[in-house]
Design an enzyme around this catalytic site. Structure first.
Site, short mmCIF file in Angstrom:
data_model
loop_
_atom_site.label_atom_id
_atom_site.label_comp_id
_atom_site.label_asym_id
_atom_site.label_seq_id
_atom_site.Cartn_x
_atom_site.Cartn_y
_atom_site.Cartn_z
CG ASP A 153 -1.79 -1.31 1.36
OD1 ASP A 153 -2.46 -1.51 0.39
OD2 ASP A 153 -1.60 -1.86 2.46
CE LYS A 196 3.27 -2.82 -4.51
NZ LYS A 196 2.88 -2.51 -3.07
N GLY A 197 1.26 1.74 -7.53
CA GLY A 197 0.49 2.10 -8.99
C GLY A 197 0.95 3.35 -9.30
N GLY A 254 -4.22 -4.52 -4.15
CA GLY A 254 -4.56 -3.62 -5.36
C GLY A 254 -3.69 -2.31 -5.33
CG HIS A 255 -1.24 -1.41 -7.79
ND1 HIS A 255 -0.45 -1.47 -6.65
CD2 HIS A 255 -0.93 -2.34 -8.84
CE1 HIS A 255 0.34 -2.27 -7.03
NE2 HIS A 255 0.18 -2.64 -8.36
CB THR A 313 -7.34 -11.12 0.86
OG1 THR A 313 -6.94 -12.17 0.05
CG2 THR A 313 -6.58 -10.11 1.40
CD GLN A 317 1.05 -9.60 -2.69
OE1 GLN A 317 1.73 -10.21 -3.47
NE2 GLN A 317 -0.20 -9.68 -3.16
CB VAL A 373 -7.29 -1.33 -3.18
CG1 VAL A 373 -8.00 -1.35 -4.43
CG2 VAL A 373 -6.41 0.05 -2.88
CG ASN A 374 -8.47 -6.50 -3.73
OD1 ASN A 374 -9.03 -6.50 -4.24
ND2 ASN A 374 -7.00 -6.75 -3.66
N PRO A 430 -9.38 -1.29 7.67
CG PRO A 430 -9.98 -1.15 9.95
CD PRO A 430 -10.18 -1.67 8.56
CE LYS A 468 -1.65 7.36 0.44
NZ LYS A 468 -2.74 6.55 1.29
CB VAL A 517 3.48 16.63 -2.98
CG1 VAL A 517 5.00 16.64 -2.69
CG2 VAL A 517 3.26 16.92 -4.57
N GLY A 518 0.73 14.41 -3.46
CA GLY A 518 -0.92 14.58 -3.76
C GLY A 518 -1.35 13.01 -4.45
#
Length: 428
Positions: A13, A16-17, A40-41, A128, A223, A298-299, A303, A330, A413-414
Site C-alpha cells: 500500500d 506502487k500503482g 490492489g493499486h 484476504t 505486495q 483497496v480490496n 483499515p 504521501k 505530494v498528492g
C-alpha cells in the site's frame, strides 16, 4: 534498453500503482510478476480514481502493453470482472496479455483459504480469503493448474482430479464441508476458454524479445518486501516473493537485464493484517494518519494499521532489493503535524539495533528509538521541486534519504498523477 523493477519497501500500500502510472507513458510493457487479486493499486487519472486488483497498473497507460506474468496466480472470474469494469468506464484493455504459465485460482482454493484461516483461530495470518496462499501451495506441490491447461480438457480434468483427491478428504472429514466434483471445477474453467485464449502468450519470449528490440519493460511487484515469504516478517507474509529477485523469476526476465530497482516507500508506515509492527500508533496520531491518508485496503476495505516512518525497515529493504532509487509517497499526509518522529533504531531488551534483528522474537519485542523532526503547515500539493517545499518538509525528506539506503528520486505530494516532485529520472 532498461528492464525496471518497482517494489514496495514496507508492508504494501505504498503507492506502487502511482509510480507505475507515472512511468507508464514512457515504457512499452508493464508486467505484474507475482501475487493475485489479494492486493490492489489505486491510480488517479484526470481526477478519476481507479482501483486495480489483478491487472497491472499499466493497463491505464495509453502506450504500454500490460502483461500478467508467469509468477501471478489468476482468478479468472476476478480478472474479467475487473476488465469489464474498466471497459465500462472507457478504458482500453485490448492490449492485455497473460502468461500461459501463470497458475489459476480455483474455487476450492478460496474455500480452503477461508476454512483453514478460521481453523487457525488466534494464530490466523489475516489473509484476504481469496485463495492466493492455497494456489501457491498447489503450485509448489506440483498440483497446480496453469492457464495453458484449460485449453486441453483432458489434461485439465486429470489435474483437477489430482488436486481434489486430497482436498476433498480435508474438506469433508476435517472441515465438515461438502465434496467438490471434477465436473463443476472443469465447467468453471472451460467457461472462460474463448474469452481468455486471445490474451495468452509465451510471456518470456514476448518480454525478452521486447528488450532485444530496445523496448522499455517495467515490472510492478505486488505486495511488498516485508510480505516476502523468505525476507518478510514470517509467518505474517504472502506466499510469493514480491522482491526484486522475485520479479525476475515471475516475469522470466534474467537478473542481468534489470537495470533499475525502484523502492516505493511511504512517508510513514502502514500494515494490513496481523504481525509485528514496531512503530504502530494506537492513539490519535494513528487515527489521524489513517483518516488523512485514506488508509483502507483497496480490496478488502480493511483499515490499515498506521505508524511513523521506520528507517531500519527502509535500509533492510534497500539491501534486499538492491534499490537504485526510492520513490517517497504521501508526504502531503504529514502536513499539519507539529513534530514528526522517525524510527532510527530498535531497543531490544536494552540492546540497540541499527539493523533489522535476526530473529522473529527480537523483532516482535523491538521498541522503536525515535528522532523527531519539525513539521510544517504549508500546503505542499502544488510543489514540483525540492526547492519549492517548505523548509521543514525539505529537511524531513533529506533526513529520510540519508538514513534509508538509496537516493530519493521522486516524491509524491498528492494523489493526482501529476502531483509528484521528480528529483532524478527514473528511467534513463
Amino acid at each position: 534498453m532498461p528492464a525496471i523493477v518497482i517494489v514496495g519497501a514496507q508492508w504494501g500500500d505504498e503507492g506502487k500503482g502511482k509510480a507505475t502510472d507515472l512511468l507508464g507513458s514512457r515504457v512499452d510493457y508493464v508486467v505484474k510478476p507475482n501475487g493475485g487479486n489479494n492486493a490492489g493499486h489505486t491510480v488517479v487519472v484526470g481526477g478519476e480514481k481507479f482501483e486495480l486488483k489483478l491487472l497491472p497498473a499499466g493497463i491505464l497507460s495509453p502506450n504500454a502493453v500490460p502483461v500478467i506474468g508467469n509468477g501471478v496466480v489468476v482468478n479468472l472470474e476476478a480478472l474479467f470482472e475487473e476488465i469489464d469494469g474498466l471497459q465500462a468506464r472507457g478504458a482500453d484493455t485490448s492490449r492485455l496479455r497473460v502468461s500461459a504459465n501463470a497458475h489459476l485460482v480455483a474455487p476450492y482454493h478460496q474455500t480452503m483459504d477461508k476454512v483453514t484461516e478460521r481453523f487457525l483461530g488466534k494464530r490466523a495470518i489475516g489473509t484476504t480469503g481469496r485463495g492466493i496462499g492455497p494456489t501457491y501451495m498447489d503450485k509448489v506441490a506440483r498440483l497446480g493448474i496453469r492457464v495453458q491447461d484449460i485449453f486441453d480438457e483432458s489434461i485439465l480434468r486429470q489435474k483437477i482430479e489430482g488436486a481434489l483427491r486430497q482436498k476433498n478428504e480435508l474438506l469433508v472429514k476435517l472441515y465438515n464441508r461438502r465434496h467438490i466434483t471434477v465436473d463443476e471445477i472443469a465447467e468453471y474453467f472451460l467457461s472462460y476458454v474463448d474469452r481468455l485464449r486471445p490474451m495468452v502468450v509465451d510471456s518470456t519470449i514476448l518480454l525478452n524479445d521486447a528488450l532485444d528490440q530496445d523496448k522499455v519493460v517495467l515490472m510492478e511487484g505486488g505486495q511488498a518486501t516485508y510480505l516476502d515469504v523468505d525476507h518478510g516478517t514470517y509467518p505474517f507474509v504472502t506466499s510469493s516473493n514480491p522482491t526484486a529477485g522475485g520479479a525476475s523469476v515471475g516475469s522470466g526476465i534474467g537478473p542481468t537485464r534489470i537495470t533499475r530497482s525502484i523502492g516505493i516507500v511511504k512517508a510513514y508506515t502502514t500494515r494490513v493484517g496481523a504481525g509485528p509492527f514496531p512503530t504502530e500508533l494506537e492513539d490519535k496520531w494513528g487515527e489521524y494518519l489513517q483518516k488523512t491518508g485514506g488508509e483502507f485496503g483497496v480490496n478488502t476495505g480493511r483499515p490499515r494499521r498506521c505508524g511513523w516512518y521506520d528507517a531500519v525497515m527502509a535500509r533492510y529493504a534497500a539491501r534486499i532489493n538492491g534499490f537504485t532509487d526510492y520513490f517517497l509517497t504521501k508526504l502531503d499526509v504529514l502536513t499539519g503535524i507539529e513534530e514528526i518522529p522517525v524510527c532510527v533504531g530498535y531497543d531490544v531488551d536494552g540492546t540497540l539495533h541499527s539493523q533489522m534483528p535476526m530473529t522473529q522474537t527480537d523483532f516482535h519485542h523491538a521498541e522503536p528509538v525515535y528522532e523527531t523532526f519539525a513539521g510544517w503547515e504549508e500546503d505542499i500539493t502544488g510543489c514540483r521541486s525540492l526547492e519549492s517545499l517548505p523548509e521543514n518538509a525539505r529537511a524531513y525528506v533529506l533526513a529520510l534519504e540519508e538514513m534509508s539506503g538509496a537516493p530519493f528520486s521522486a516524491i509524491g505530494v498528492g494523489p493526482g498523477r501529476d502531483q509528484v516532485i521528480q528529483v532524478r529520472d527514473l528511467i534513463s
